[in-house]
Design an enzyme around this catalytic site. Structure first.
Site, mmCIF file in Angstrom:
data_model
loop_
_atom_site.group_PDB
_atom_site.id
_atom_site.type_symbol
_atom_site.label_atom_id
_atom_site.label_comp_id
_atom_site.label_asym_id
_atom_site.label_seq_id
_atom_site.Cartn_x
_atom_site.Cartn_y
_atom_site.Cartn_z
ATOM 1 N N HIS A 161 136.058 28.044 -12.436
ATOM 2 C CA HIS A 161 135.079 29.118 -12.649
ATOM 3 C C HIS A 161 133.955 28.672 -13.549
ATOM 4 O O HIS A 161 132.792 28.963 -13.309
ATOM 5 C CB HIS A 161 135.724 30.322 -13.335
ATOM 6 C CG HIS A 161 136.916 30.790 -12.646
ATOM 7 N ND1 HIS A 161 137.846 31.607 -13.223
ATOM 8 C CD2 HIS A 161 137.348 30.560 -11.405
ATOM 9 C CE1 HIS A 161 138.790 31.836 -12.378
ATOM 10 N NE2 HIS A 161 138.516 31.211 -11.267
ATOM 11 N N ARG A 183 127.609 34.888 -3.799
ATOM 12 C CA ARG A 183 129.065 34.836 -4.017
ATOM 13 C C ARG A 183 129.458 35.993 -4.937
ATOM 14 O O ARG A 183 129.424 35.866 -6.163
ATOM 15 C CB ARG A 183 129.452 33.517 -4.692
ATOM 16 C CG ARG A 183 129.251 32.277 -3.843
ATOM 17 C CD ARG A 183 129.653 31.037 -4.653
ATOM 18 N NE ARG A 183 129.895 29.863 -3.843
ATOM 19 C CZ ARG A 183 129.042 28.844 -3.714
ATOM 20 N NH1 ARG A 183 127.876 28.869 -4.343
ATOM 21 N NH2 ARG A 183 129.358 27.798 -2.978
ATOM 22 N N ARG A 239 128.305 37.954 0.415
ATOM 23 C CA ARG A 239 129.621 37.549 0.917
ATOM 24 C C ARG A 239 130.654 38.440 0.257
ATOM 25 O O ARG A 239 130.588 38.641 -0.969
ATOM 26 C CB ARG A 239 129.883 36.088 0.562
ATOM 27 C CG ARG A 239 131.298 35.667 0.913
ATOM 28 C CD ARG A 239 131.493 34.193 0.751
ATOM 29 N NE ARG A 239 131.746 33.813 -0.627
ATOM 30 C CZ ARG A 239 131.947 32.561 -1.012
ATOM 31 N NH1 ARG A 239 131.866 31.582 -0.131
ATOM 32 N NH2 ARG A 239 132.189 32.282 -2.264
ATOM 33 N N GLU A 272 134.561 28.311 8.005
ATOM 34 C CA GLU A 272 135.124 27.421 6.984
ATOM 35 C C GLU A 272 136.449 26.810 7.406
ATOM 36 O O GLU A 272 137.021 26.003 6.678
ATOM 37 C CB GLU A 272 135.343 28.197 5.677
ATOM 38 C CG GLU A 272 134.086 28.859 5.161
ATOM 39 C CD GLU A 272 134.278 29.490 3.793
ATOM 40 O OE1 GLU A 272 133.929 28.850 2.805
ATOM 41 O OE2 GLU A 272 134.781 30.636 3.737
ATOM 42 N N ASN A 277 131.801 23.261 2.318
ATOM 43 C CA ASN A 277 132.731 22.825 1.264
ATOM 44 C C ASN A 277 134.174 23.006 1.736
ATOM 45 O O ASN A 277 134.998 22.094 1.655
ATOM 46 C CB ASN A 277 132.530 23.623 -0.026
ATOM 47 C CG ASN A 277 131.111 23.550 -0.536
ATOM 48 O OD1 ASN A 277 130.373 22.649 -0.159
ATOM 49 N ND2 ASN A 277 130.719 24.492 -1.378
ATOM 50 N N ASP A 278 134.451 24.205 2.250
ATOM 51 C CA ASP A 278 135.807 24.447 2.728
ATOM 52 C C ASP A 278 136.040 23.790 4.082
ATOM 53 O O ASP A 278 137.100 23.210 4.316
ATOM 54 C CB ASP A 278 136.084 25.958 2.803
ATOM 55 C CG ASP A 278 136.542 26.494 1.452
ATOM 56 O OD1 ASP A 278 137.375 25.833 0.805
ATOM 57 O OD2 ASP A 278 136.049 27.550 1.021
ATOM 58 N N ARG A 332 139.261 19.842 -2.075
ATOM 59 C CA ARG A 332 137.934 19.653 -2.666
ATOM 60 C C ARG A 332 137.964 19.606 -4.183
ATOM 61 O O ARG A 332 137.022 19.143 -4.810
ATOM 62 C CB ARG A 332 136.988 20.772 -2.194
ATOM 63 C CG ARG A 332 137.392 22.142 -2.675
ATOM 64 C CD ARG A 332 136.653 23.234 -1.931
ATOM 65 N NE ARG A 332 135.556 23.777 -2.698
ATOM 66 C CZ ARG A 332 134.911 24.902 -2.373
ATOM 67 N NH1 ARG A 332 135.256 25.580 -1.298
ATOM 68 N NH2 ARG A 332 133.943 25.344 -3.117
ATOM 69 N N CYS A 343 125.502 26.991 4.335
ATOM 70 C CA CYS A 343 125.366 27.415 2.937
ATOM 71 C C CYS A 343 126.280 26.632 1.995
ATOM 72 O O CYS A 343 126.330 26.902 0.811
ATOM 73 C CB CYS A 343 125.615 28.914 2.795
ATOM 74 S SG CYS A 343 127.311 29.368 3.141
#
Ligand code: PEP
Ligand code: MG
Length: 754
Positions: free
Chosen positions: A366, A473, A509, A608, A631-632, A642, A679
């Site tokens: 985070h 996000r 999202r 993803e 990313n995913d 990741r 994205c």
């Protein structure tokens, strides 16, 4: 020669007098070694100081050949003295010459001695040197003597802290206390930062060392211990840790250490030897740190963090301190932390933070998300960094590579200051591009949007020239909130985001929590593989209350305008349909109750998971748009976590398999006439962005800082030529082609800045 120890209290008193006397630094050290020799009934007492080049230089001696001072030295690990420095442990032996580690220094004349006791001189866990005593008679020093010498070493460490040692002419390079250090970590948020270190929850510096009332100090220690134990017990009864679960386990383990009798006894013993309660806490913690830092076992090191934390709590309690803020330094700050929560980072004054370095921290944690959103260069996994630097010392972080430079030399500082200026010049160039379109040389318009997660991100829209927010996000808003935001609070937040966007489109999202994105106020579910676990839309569909509340808040906030909402981690078309059905239900509810609805609602899917590639045609019939979360998608396509540094960089993001995967998505979306965006972080790297362009993507969303560099690359590209080079290489049978090399060569040959 006396054969008994005069007593540590007397020794400390004498040392205290020498420390207070107006003496030259060398004279002070000479007196100190003499007092030690006298009190410990030793023929020899010597002090070795660790220099920058790793040599332990003889700084003062009583008993050895005086002409060897500043002329004799040993490497760390070499000889008995070097061994003490290497292990950070006392070494107490008879007949040293028969010891396998013995190294004879002819200039000192030490071959006549038959006993050896050496202790490390440590300051906050950092090795400064070694203090020794030696005798001719083959005796073994008892525990009391070892203790006394350790306490003396601590007094010497204090002298080092005052800078007094630096006044002594050295035989060559600078001393350890001013030593430049380099620590390698992992880049979490790119950038370079120079400033003064601010230790997050810093160690408290103990200034009062010697006690004059043992009973009083023992009482203070006991009271402080009771207080911190009491606080922990009170913490355990708070709502969020009631019941079973990780927070409770952690606190209970912590409390167990705080109640450990051995720990308390060790500190009390040190108080009895003449130190104040706070000095005793630091002494014992210095020993612990030096001992545990050598362990490669993660669990053992975790325990060190607990002990550090407890020692700090104790010190703060004893010295009436509160955790530090930036107020302790002026100018630019680099925060140095063992680990940090996202909200804690937000407590600091943003404008002065030039960087963050942590001993822990992973790309997906985070605090990293927040640091990225705030544009703070960040390095994680910088082992032991909190023990190597003091608050206020100069520090540079080069988060492009993952390097931390502590107490840098002027040369190093100049190089990095230049790097910062260079980046600033580049940023100024990118700012000039802000109002120019992202259009290729041959006329293809590309839409560049930005990723966001907080209200604080919204001003970046204007600064970066982004067309809108391509990915908001929302979980970041939740992560920094003290408790779960209720419907009205959410509606309010989303309204503010629309307001901040000033009419530019925003794609929200829905909550992507679970995995490693934990909301502190929601119970954490322990999972073996959290990234593939109960997260994102899966959690939303199983706990529809949470998702429905969020959907209702979106619909209300977007009243009269367009709502663009997408769902993360959709794995099957059925999941998307179920999420869509929740939106329809909420729309009907609000409509029936007379609320104004959005003018239009566009619902999308984050692509993803590779499974969706095999349901693409069906998906494209029901979704309004697609956003590729590279990313995913990359981590699942390559089966490479990741956030695991060992494997995260193992496979090239421009590998044939992944690029073909991305092409398949672009082709299918074009054929079905469904808008598609990328994205994930892929879009933010100019070379990868070129590749996406070549594959047919014309809408990219990225962190605001990446918009300038990507736009500069796009504006220099002839898309027709790029495709002519790229497409044939993606044909079946070309699997071994190195696309990174191909694209780099293309960029070089065409003056495209990547
Ligand atoms: C992604 O996975 O590419 C993405 C954009 O989502 P996040 O990084 O928030 O998981
Ligand atoms: Mg994702």
């Amino acid at each position: 020669m006396r054969d008994t120890l005069a007593g540590p209290r007397q020794l400390i008193k004498q040392l205290h007098a020498v420390m207070a006397a107006p003496l030259e630094a060398q004279e002070r050290l000479d007196r100190i070694v003499r007092i030690i020799a006298d009190n410990m009934v030793a023929e020899v007492s010597s002090l070795y100081i660790l220099r920058e080049d790793g040599i332990l230089e003889l700084y003062a001696t009583h008993g050895l050949n005086p002409s060897a001072v500043h002329r004799a030295g040993l490497r760390v690990g070499q000889g008995l003295v070097g061994r003490v420095a290497k292990t950070a442990q006392p070494l107490n032996i008879t007949n040293p010459r028969s010891h396998p580690g013995f190294a004879y220094l002819p200039e000192t004349g030490e071959d006549e001695y038959n006993t050896f006791l050496g202790v490390p001189v440590l300051r906050a866990g950092r090795m400064l040197g070694v203090l020794t005593v030696q005798n001719r008679a083959p005796k073994r020093y008892d525990n009391e003597e070892v203790e006394a010498l350790q306490t003396t070493a601590m007094v010497i460490a204090e002298i080092a802290g005052t800078g007094d040692l630096e006044k002594i002419p050295q035989s060559t390079a600078a001393l350890d206390i001013s030593r430049q250090l380099h620590v390698a970590g992992v880049s979490l948020v790119e950038g370079v930062g120079l400033g003064r270190a601010v230790l997050h929850e810093p160690r408290v510096v103990v200034t009062r060392l010697l006690n004059d009332d043992v009973e009083h100090e023992l009482n203070r220690l006991e009271t402080a211990l009771d207080k911190i134990r009491g606080n922990l017990v009170a913490h355990l009864s708070r709502d969020e840790v009631k019941g079973d679960g990780a927070p409770r386990d952690v606190l209970e383990a912590f409390l167990m250490i705080a109640q450990d009798r051995g720990w308390a006894r060790k500190m009390a013993d040190v108080v009895r030897s003449g130190l104040t309660a706070e000095a005793a806490v630091e002494r014992v913690q210095s020993d612990n740190r030096a001992r545990l830092l050598r362990s490669t076992d993660r669990l053992v090191r975790e325990r060190l963090h607990d002990l550090d934390d407890l020692a700090n709590r104790l010190l703060r309690e004893l010295m009436g301190r509160s955790p530090t803020s930036l107020a302790q330094i002026t100018g630019d700050a680099i925060i140095v932390a063992r680990s940090m929560g996202a909200a804690e980072l937000l407590d600091y004054e943003r404008t002065r933070i030039r960087g963050l370095v942590m001993e822990e921290g992973t790309p997906a944690s985070h605090v990293t998300l927040i640091a990225r959103a705030l544009g703070i260069p960040t390095i994680g996994q910088a082992a032991g960094v909190t023990s190597m630097v003091e608050s206020g010392e100069a520090i540079i972080i080069d988060a492009d590579g993952g390097d931390v430079h502590i107490r840098p030399s002027p040369d190093v500082e100049n190089v990095f200051a230049e790097k910062v200026r260079f980046r600033a010049r580049k940023q100024a160039q990118y700012r000039r591009l802000r109002h120019l379109p992202a259009t290729t040389r041959d006329g293809q318009d590309v839409t560049l949007s930005m990723n966001a997660g907080m209200l604080a991100d919204m001003p970046h829209l204007k600064e970066s020239g982004a067309a809108g927010v391509g990915l908001f996000r929302t979980e970041v808003l939740f992560m920094v909130a003290p408790s779960l935001p209720r419907m009205q609070a959410q509606e309010q937040l989303y309204r503010q985001i629309y307001k901040g966007a000033e009419g530019r489109p925003v794609t929200f999202r829905s909550l992507d929590i679970g995995g490693d994105k934990i909301l502190p106020y929601l119970r954490k579910v322990e999972e073996e593989n959290p990234a593939m676990g109960w997260r994102a839309v899966r959690l939303g569909l199983d706990r529809p209350g949470l998702l429905r509340t969020q959907i209702r808040a979106f619909l209300l906030a977007a009243a009269g305008q367009e709502l663009k909402l997408m769902f993360p981690m959709v794995t099957t078309v059925a999941e998307y349909n179920a999420a869509r059905a929740l939106v329809d239900r909420e729309r009907r509810f609000l409509h029936t109750h007379g609320y104004t609805l959005p003018e239009s609602t566009k619902l999308g899917v984050m692509l993803e998971t590779p499974s969706l590639l095999f349901e693409l045609e069906e998906l494209l019939q029901v979704t309004d748009f697609v956003s590729v979360g590279t990313n995913d998608l990359f981590q699942f396509a390559m089966a490479a976590d990741r956030s695991n540094v060992r494997v995260a960089g193992r496979f090239d993001t421009l590998s044939q398999s992944f690029v073909r995967m991305l092409k398949r998505v672009a082709d299918a979306c074009r054929e079905a006439n469904v808008p598609v965006t990328v994205c994930g972080d892929y879009a933010s790297r100019p070379l990868e962005a070129l590749c996406l362009l070549g594959l047919g993507y014309t809408h990219l969303s990225m962190p605001p800082a990446a918009i300038g560099p990507v736009k500069a690359a796009i504006r220099a590209t002839d898309l027709g030529r790029l495709r002519a080079r790229l497409w044939p290489r993606l044909e079946p049978g070309r699997g071994n082609d190195d696309l990174r090399h191909l694209l780099s060569r293309f960029a070089d040959a065409n003056d495209i800045p990547v």
